[in-house]
Every structure is written in C-alpha cells, then in structure tokens.
Design an enzyme around this catalytic site. Structure first.
Site, PDB file in Angstrom:
ATOM      1  N   PRO A 116       1.020  -1.200   0.100  1.00  0.00           N
ATOM      2  CA  PRO A 116      -0.489  -0.261   0.257  1.00  0.00           C
ATOM      3  C   PRO A 116       1.164   1.439   0.087  1.00  0.00           C
ATOM      4  O   PRO A 116       1.843   1.204   0.660  1.00  0.00           O
ATOM      5  CB  PRO A 116      -0.340  -0.323   1.476  1.00  0.00           C
ATOM      6  N   GLU A 117       0.059   2.395  -0.723  1.00  0.00           N
ATOM      7  CA  GLU A 117       1.200   3.638  -0.801  1.00  0.00           C
ATOM      8  C   GLU A 117       0.326   4.600  -0.176  1.00  0.00           C
ATOM      9  O   GLU A 117      -0.753   4.249   0.741  1.00  0.00           O
ATOM     10  CB  GLU A 117       1.486   3.545  -2.303  1.00  0.00           C
ATOM     11  N   ARG A 131       1.998 -12.233   5.001  1.00  0.00           N
ATOM     12  CA  ARG A 131       4.072 -12.292   4.081  1.00  0.00           C
ATOM     13  C   ARG A 131       4.517 -11.574   5.843  1.00  0.00           C
ATOM     14  O   ARG A 131       5.551 -12.021   5.751  1.00  0.00           O
ATOM     15  CB  ARG A 131       4.677 -11.166   3.724  1.00  0.00           C
ATOM     16  N   HIS A 167      -2.729 -16.609   9.528  1.00  0.00           N
ATOM     17  CA  HIS A 167      -3.076 -15.045   9.430  1.00  0.00           C
ATOM     18  C   HIS A 167      -3.253 -13.527  10.070  1.00  0.00           C
ATOM     19  O   HIS A 167      -2.443 -13.269   9.834  1.00  0.00           O
ATOM     20  CB  HIS A 167      -2.997 -15.126   8.205  1.00  0.00           C
TER      21      HIS A 167
END
Ligand code: ZN
Length: 276
Positions: free
Chosen positions: A2-3, A112, A93
């Site tokens: 995400p930016e 991740r 997760h």
C-alpha cells in the site's frame, strides 16, 4: 505494497471503526510484528486500559493514537486491519488482536508477516525511527518545488530512486511514482540533478494531483488491497502506465516498455518519456 492513497483510505475507515473504543485485552500471536518495546508483554500492558482517540497517517505509516501512547503501524506488503465481533472466526494469518469492551475486536492480519508496530509515548514518535527519517508530506505546504530542487541537486541518483526513498517526499511507491513520472513526461532513469526547474514544478504538481486523485477513489486495488471495511479502491482503472507493459500509451499509442530501475520494475512510454 500500500502507498499513500491506500494507507490514507485505511486511516479514514479505521478512524470510524475504533475511535472512542477502550482496549480491554491485547493478544499477540506473532511477537516479531511488535518492534518497540522489545518486550511484547510491556506492549500489551501499556495498551490495555487505553481508549483509541484518533487515527493519523504519516507517509505510508498509520498512527493509532491512544490516550497516552501511539502505535506506529506499517502494513508493508499485506497487512490489513479489520473490526470483528470477538466470537467471529479468524485464520492463522491473524496476528494481533485488540479487544474492546463493547464486544468487538480490531484484528491485524498479515499473510507475509512483514508489517511492524512501534509503541511510543504520544509526541515522541516523530523524533525516533521509523518516522524521524521521513521527508515532506506531499499535501503539505512544505512540499515545494524548491524542496525538490534542493534534494535533486545534491544527488547523482535516478529520479525514480530518489522519489521512492521517502526522505525527500513520502507516500510514493512503485505505482504512483511511475504514474507521476509519466504524467510529467520524465523518463524514470533521468539523473535527478539534470531536471530543469520547469520539469521539477510539473513533477511536483503531478505527484500531488495523482495522489489526491487516487485518495478520492479509495486507492488502487492491485493484488489483495482492501480498506478496513473490506471495500476495494477503484483507482486501478485510471492507471496510465503501471501494470500496462506491452499495451498502448493512452497519450500516443506507443507500446509501453518495462525496465528495472533501482531494483524495481518500471513501466514507461518510450515516446512520451524520452531520456535526454
Ligand atoms: Zn506515449
């Protein structure tokens, strides 16, 4: 990853979900996400009993503000927040749980496990890593052409690399840097110090314009990004170059090309963005 537009969208949705909620318990299933304090038990003890008072964004970081402390959270590749009922099921997760007294729970999910959380007393977070090294916010008055000029003059690096490193201006990642450079008609491999003042002003305008346009559309949904209410952004439909290698340029119909700049895949138009 995400930016700025995606993090800003998460910030806005999260604000409506957690502000005013008091934390009654914290569970951390993957301690490595908590970078500060070193001791996860200390993190839990500090947070329990406090109420969330706000959510802010600094660059690509979220600031989850409590009464006395602030959690600086970076989502990295796949981090997501979701508000759930405490009895709702979760998968393996899901790594951090903030339980509220109203029977809901803020859950941090990260496939991740690259995301990070740092806890600071309020007001000290800007003076320490990771926030202390950050450059200007693109929507702030401080982000001027002069700032870019000064930063570009003292480097022999490529313009894309400089814009990605977050020390001059924050919030740009691989998507929006390629888009802004395309709209400013600047080749991503140009050495930053060779840009003219006019090019720098255009680039500044296109960075601000591209990011604000993307914020208004809820960010880009590429891979698995969703905001904290599970909604997708729609800016991906407006992309000119990112993810469009081999397709026609929307300006001139030339075939878009892909190169590697500073280790990052980079799509550009060889006609609109000439490397002079
Ligand atoms: Zn073109």
């Amino acid at each position: 990853m995400p930016e700025l537009p995606e993090v800003e969208t998460v910030k806005r949705t999260l604000e409506g979900l957690v502000v005013g909620k008091k934390v009654t318990n914290v569970v951390v299933k993957w301690p490595k996400i908590i970078k500060k304090p070193d001791d996860v038990e200390a993190f839990k003890m500090k947070v329990i009993g406090q109420t969330f008072t706000g959510v802010e964004r600094r660059g690509k970081f979220l600031k989850l503000i409590l009464e006395d402390d602030v959690i600086v959270s970076h989502l990295r590749m796949e981090g997501k927040y979701k508000l759930s009922a405490i009895d709702e099921e979760f998968d393996h997760h899901t790594h951090v749980f903030f339980t509220f007294e109203d029977g809901t729970e803020l859950r941090y999910h990260d496939v991740r496990k690259f995301g990070t959380m740092h806890l600071f007393p309020i007001g000290l977070e800007e003076n320490e890593l990771p926030l202390v090294q950050l450059g200007h916010e693109p929507f702030s008055e401080q982000f001027t052409s002069e700032v870019l000029q000064t930063g570009f003059q003292k480097t022999s690096r490529k313009v894309k690399t400089v814009l990605l490193d977050q020390t001059l201006v924050v919030g740009l990642g691989n998507i929006y840097v390629d888009e802004a450079l395309f709209k400013a008609r600047i080749h991503p491999e140009r050495i930053a110090s060779t840009l003219t003042n006019r090019e720098i002003e255009t680039l500044r305008e296109q960075i601000v314009h591209t990011l604000s346009d993307a914020v208004n559309k809820g960010g880009s949904t590429i891979r698995s990004y969703v905001n904290s209410q599970g909604k997708v952004g729609t800016y991906q439909d407006n992309l000119f170059v990112y993810g469009r290698v081999g397709q026609g340029c929307k300006n001139c119909q030339s075939e878009l090309e892909k190169i590697v700049v500073g280790g990052r895949g980079t799509t550009f138009c060889p006609t609109c963005q000439v490397n002079e």
